[in-house]
Scaffold this active site. Sequence first.
Site, PDB file in Angstrom:
ATOM      1  N   LEU A  49      32.157 102.623  59.853  1.00 36.46           N
ATOM      2  CA  LEU A  49      32.700 103.633  60.603  1.00 36.46           C
ATOM      3  C   LEU A  49      33.156 102.942  61.343  1.00 36.46           C
ATOM      4  O   LEU A  49      33.323 101.959  62.369  1.00 36.46           O
ATOM      5  CB  LEU A  49      31.814 104.877  60.369  1.00 36.46           C
ATOM      6  N   PRO A  50      34.348 103.979  61.695  1.00 35.56           N
ATOM      7  CA  PRO A  50      35.675 103.765  62.662  1.00 35.56           C
ATOM      8  C   PRO A  50      35.056 103.390  65.043  1.00 35.56           C
ATOM      9  O   PRO A  50      34.853 102.978  65.417  1.00 35.56           O
ATOM     10  CB  PRO A  50      36.438 105.285  63.276  1.00 35.56           C
TER      11      PRO A  50
ATOM     12  N   LYS B 151      39.228 100.017  72.186  1.00 36.23           N
ATOM     13  CA  LYS B 151      37.767 101.111  72.053  1.00 36.23           C
ATOM     14  C   LYS B 151      36.997  99.775  72.152  1.00 36.23           C
ATOM     15  O   LYS B 151      35.793 100.167  73.094  1.00 36.23           O
ATOM     16  CB  LYS B 151      37.995 101.430  70.238  1.00 36.23           C
TER      17      LYS B 151
ATOM     18  N   LYS C 123      29.608  90.780  69.514  1.00 35.68           N
ATOM     19  CA  LYS C 123      30.539  91.489  69.517  1.00 35.68           C
ATOM     20  C   LYS C 123      31.630  92.242  70.208  1.00 35.68           C
ATOM     21  O   LYS C 123      33.187  91.208  70.421  1.00 35.68           O
ATOM     22  CB  LYS C 123      30.250  92.520  68.301  1.00 35.68           C
TER      23      LYS C 123
ATOM     24  N   THR D  42      31.442  98.998  64.774  1.00 37.87           N
ATOM     25  CA  THR D  42      31.389  98.686  66.240  1.00 37.87           C
ATOM     26  C   THR D  42      31.965  99.272  66.829  1.00 37.87           C
ATOM     27  O   THR D  42      32.509 100.281  67.060  1.00 37.87           O
ATOM     28  CB  THR D  42      32.978  97.748  65.961  1.00 37.87           C
TER      29      THR D  42
END
Length: 303
Positions: A69-70, A250, A175, A100
Amino acid sequence: MSTTRTTIAFIGLGHMGGPMAANLVKAGFDVAAFDLMPAALEQARAAGAGIAASAREAVKGAQVVISMLPASRHVEGLYLGEQGILPAVEDGALVIDCSTIAPASARKVAEAAALRGVAMIDAPVSGGTAGAAAGTLTFIVGGETDALERARPVLSAMGKNIFHMGAAGAGQVAKLCNNMALGVIMAATGEAIALGVANGLDASTLSKMMAVSTSRSWATEVCNPWPGVLEKAPASRAYEGGFGNDLMLKDMGLAAEAAMSVGASIPLGELARNLYAMNSQAGRGGLDFSSVVKLLLRAGTEH
Ligand code: NAD
């Protein structure tokens, strides 16, 4: 002797999740797919996945649940929200979140899963949409070793490298470190090429030289920010596709939060985050993040 096929619930079939789910089907898993967008569901159906009417229905009978998902709020909503799926996940199932998101969110969901008796790992990916399609992603994992070992056959069907970074949330921290460095390197590479062009150099020759010299990077070799230098790079198709500027923004914001949480200084990361914010404000939030170079062009060299 009969062998039972593993059923995987796959939730979030966007640019990354769609091709990842298709690779699981190819590898012989039974996939129950769900997304809020009908078009994404149709693509999953065409790839051979079964389509579920809701996320709760997808997880029924699934031994493995994967989400892609976003952002944090979507992942927390999916598992812990009012209609959250955590109570519906089968006892003993394994949950793998590949989105992420903030390390704190990953830990929060993993703790709730543990209370429910369900193992969970965070496994964000690197490799982009091309890596998702080719099944060559790198998985960057946080969580218990046992859970990762159970996940390994599933992750191996979608990627070729798996790194275990530590406990829950550690995959997300790693990440963010990778993407913060990438964001800085892309902006620096764009700035250098723009400087060369402003001084009369040819962007392709300059990029070829840099790609075999000390400023060599993914930004010079694979995703060069200057149009026409690399045929397959987003820059050569008007920055369409690839890794969205707003997703990079983001991730740089998450890196800034992670830095503040421990009092670390990330001066270059913060500077680059502002460049991606400015690029978004200039209307390029949905374009590939390499379009950040457009902020750095001298008048007369615009493309
Ligand atoms: P995307 O926006 O293309 O896909 C996300 C999908 O999730 C959409 O199809 C959306 O409809 C669906 N969705 C949202 N909420 C949902 C819900 N509650 N239930 C079901 N479906 C829901 O995003 P993407 O590019 O596939 O990226 C996904 C994640 O992977 C992000 O966290 C991103 O940062 C990360 N990532 C992306 C790339 C890339 O190159 N695109 C590379 C590495 C990592």
